[in-house]
Design a protein around this motif. Structure first.
Motif, PDB file in Angstrom:
ATOM      1  N   ASP A 110      13.173   7.428   2.227  1.00  0.00           N
ATOM      2  CA  ASP A 110      11.959   7.782   1.488  1.00  0.00           C
ATOM      3  C   ASP A 110      12.105   7.274   0.059  1.00  0.00           C
ATOM      4  OD1 ASP A 110       9.738   8.927   0.299  1.00  0.00           O
ATOM      5  OD2 ASP A 110      10.014  10.892   1.233  1.00  0.00           O
ATOM      6  N   GLU A 111      11.265   6.329  -0.335  1.00  0.00           N
ATOM      7  CA  GLU A 111      11.345   5.739  -1.673  1.00  0.00           C
ATOM      8  C   GLU A 111      10.174   6.144  -2.564  1.00  0.00           C
ATOM      9  OE1 GLU A 111      11.993   1.524  -1.466  1.00  0.00           O
ATOM     10  OE2 GLU A 111      13.895   1.750  -0.379  1.00  0.00           O
TER      11      GLU A 111
ATOM     12  N   SER B 116       0.477  10.287  -0.020  1.00  0.00           N
ATOM     13  CA  SER B 116       0.811   8.873  -0.163  1.00  0.00           C
ATOM     14  C   SER B 116       0.035   8.052   0.857  1.00  0.00           C
ATOM     15  CB  SER B 116       2.315   8.657   0.019  1.00  0.00           C
ATOM     16  OG  SER B 116       3.028   9.307  -1.012  1.00  0.00           O
ATOM     17  N   GLU B 117      -0.475   6.938   0.396  1.00  0.00           N
ATOM     18  CA  GLU B 117      -1.320   6.071   1.219  1.00  0.00           C
ATOM     19  C   GLU B 117      -0.685   5.758   2.570  1.00  0.00           C
ATOM     20  OE1 GLU B 117      -3.657   1.801   0.697  1.00  0.00           O
ATOM     21  OE2 GLU B 117      -1.898   2.243  -0.531  1.00  0.00           O
ATOM     22  N   CYS B 118      -1.497   5.858   3.617  1.00  0.00           N
ATOM     23  CA  CYS B 118      -1.075   5.460   4.964  1.00  0.00           C
ATOM     24  C   CYS B 118      -2.264   4.759   5.606  1.00  0.00           C
ATOM     25  CB  CYS B 118      -0.642   6.671   5.785  1.00  0.00           C
ATOM     26  SG  CYS B 118      -0.203   6.246   7.502  1.00  0.00           S
ATOM     27  N   PHE B 119      -2.305   3.446   5.487  1.00  0.00           N
ATOM     28  CA  PHE B 119      -3.437   2.685   6.013  1.00  0.00           C
ATOM     29  C   PHE B 119      -3.636   2.940   7.503  1.00  0.00           C
ATOM     30  CE2 PHE B 119      -4.808  -1.213   8.234  1.00  0.00           C
ATOM     31  CZ  PHE B 119      -6.113  -1.282   7.773  1.00  0.00           C
ATOM     32  N   THR B 120      -2.543   2.916   8.250  1.00  0.00           N
ATOM     33  CA  THR B 120      -2.660   3.060   9.700  1.00  0.00           C
ATOM     34  C   THR B 120      -3.142   4.452  10.099  1.00  0.00           C
ATOM     35  OG1 THR B 120      -0.277   3.498   9.733  1.00  0.00           O
ATOM     36  CG2 THR B 120      -0.999   1.267  10.298  1.00  0.00           C
ATOM     37  N   GLY B 121      -2.653   5.474   9.427  1.00  0.00           N
ATOM     38  CA  GLY B 121      -3.042   6.836   9.770  1.00  0.00           C
ATOM     39  C   GLY B 121      -4.344   7.276   9.130  1.00  0.00           C
ATOM     40  N   ASP B 122      -4.497   7.014   7.825  1.00  0.00           N
ATOM     41  CA  ASP B 122      -5.662   7.487   7.086  1.00  0.00           C
ATOM     42  C   ASP B 122      -6.930   6.723   7.454  1.00  0.00           C
ATOM     43  OD1 ASP B 122      -3.836   9.108   5.788  1.00  0.00           O
ATOM     44  OD2 ASP B 122      -3.768   7.885   3.966  1.00  0.00           O
ATOM     45  N   VAL B 123      -6.805   5.406   7.646  1.00  0.00           N
ATOM     46  CA  VAL B 123      -7.981   4.560   7.875  1.00  0.00           C
ATOM     47  C   VAL B 123      -8.215   4.302   9.362  1.00  0.00           C
ATOM     48  CG1 VAL B 123      -9.048   2.322   7.404  1.00  0.00           C
ATOM     49  CG2 VAL B 123      -7.694   3.449   5.626  1.00  0.00           C
TER      50      VAL B 123
ATOM     51  N   GLN C 219       1.459   4.347  -2.368  1.00  0.00           N
ATOM     52  CA  GLN C 219       2.854   4.055  -2.028  1.00  0.00           C
ATOM     53  C   GLN C 219       3.010   4.123  -0.508  1.00  0.00           C
ATOM     54  OE1 GLN C 219       5.311   6.606  -4.410  1.00  0.00           O
ATOM     55  NE2 GLN C 219       4.260   8.475  -3.834  1.00  0.00           N
ATOM     56  N   GLU C 220       2.437   3.095   0.087  1.00  0.00           N
ATOM     57  CA  GLU C 220       2.381   2.948   1.545  1.00  0.00           C
ATOM     58  C   GLU C 220       3.774   2.980   2.177  1.00  0.00           C
ATOM     59  OE1 GLU C 220       1.001   2.617   5.106  1.00  0.00           O
ATOM     60  OE2 GLU C 220      -0.572   2.022   3.693  1.00  0.00           O
ATOM     61  N   GLY C 221       3.847   3.578   3.361  1.00  0.00           N
ATOM     62  CA  GLY C 221       5.083   3.543   4.133  1.00  0.00           C
ATOM     63  C   GLY C 221       6.253   4.239   3.467  1.00  0.00           C
ATOM     64  N   ARG C 222       5.994   5.412   2.876  1.00  0.00           N
ATOM     65  CA  ARG C 222       7.015   6.140   2.108  1.00  0.00           C
ATOM     66  C   ARG C 222       7.630   5.247   1.039  1.00  0.00           C
ATOM     67  NH1 ARG C 222       8.725   8.003   7.289  1.00  0.00           N
ATOM     68  NH2 ARG C 222      10.760   7.007   7.044  1.00  0.00           N
ATOM     69  N   GLY C 223       6.788   4.364   0.478  1.00  0.00           N
ATOM     70  CA  GLY C 223       7.205   3.561  -0.665  1.00  0.00           C
ATOM     71  C   GLY C 223       7.697   2.166  -0.355  1.00  0.00           C
TER      72      GLY C 223
END
Length: 202
Positions: free
Chosen positions: A128-129, A54-61, A93-97
């Motif tokens: 977690d959503e 699931s997308e994580c802008f802060t961690g992945d980028v 689904q950023e931020g656990r949804g």
């Protein structure tokens, strides 16, 4: 009406973990841009290494050390490259949804003493959503017969099985804990049942 998913584009993407084919999907469920990175031939294959990330802008980028998302993404690609075949599904689904805005607000609450679960609940959300219906449709589109899921999250395994995915096994993906994320990892293990060893600072 049955949800529709369409594989619109496939293009090669060279990475430090070798070349993958990026598959771009459109869908009628949430109208977001979900993608799959595929290495090798996975059609009609069993025990395919699969990471549903699931997308994580802060961690992945940005490489944020608040979480282990970026490390898990990199480790999953390495696992797939070593196996010679596999799929990395990247869900928006950023931020656990809960989305980026709410995740950043949750960060501020964590800095005030809440953990990652309590912060989400304080903001009116579940811990977690995330949902995995689109991921299941993507695996169906790729004609994957069974998977070895790259995860520490038992809920993800359960949800995929409910969606009809044959989860034949699990591949752990445990990043090294450090000062900035050790509390986060302990919360995931204790409150969300993630299959982690007791996190220790590096």
């Amino acid at each position: 009406m049955k949800p529709q998913l369409e594989n619109l584009v496939q293009t090669p993407i060279p990475t430090k973990h070798g070349e993958f084919i990026l598959h771009y999907y459109s869908n009628t469920i949430d109208d977001k841009e979900h993608v799959a990175l595929v290495k090798g031939d996975v059609a009609d294959k069993e025990n395919v290494p699969v990471r549903i990330h699931s997308e994580c802008f802060t961690g992945d980028v940005l490489g944020s050390r608040r979480c282990d998302c970026g490390e898990q993404l990199d480790m999953a690609m390495q696992i797939i490259d070593k196996a010679g075949f596999g799929v990395l599904i990247y869900l928006r689904q950023e931020g656990r949804g809960i989305g980026l805005l709410k995740k950043l607000q949750a960060y501020n609450l964590q800095d005030q003493g809440m953990d990652t679960v309590d912060a989400n609940i304080h903001l009116g959300h579940l811990a977690d959503e995330r949902e995995y219906g689109i991921a299941a449709l993507m695996l169906e589109n790729l004609n994957v017969k069974s998977i070895e899921l790259i995860t520490n999250n038992p809920k993800k395994i359960e949800e995929l099985k409910k969606l009809g995915i044959n989860v034949a096994g699990r591949i752990p993906v445990e990043a090294v804990a450090h000062e900035d994320n050790v509390g986060y990892l302990k919360t995931k293990a204790k409150k969300m049942a993630h299959m982690l060893f007791e996190p220790k600072k590096s």
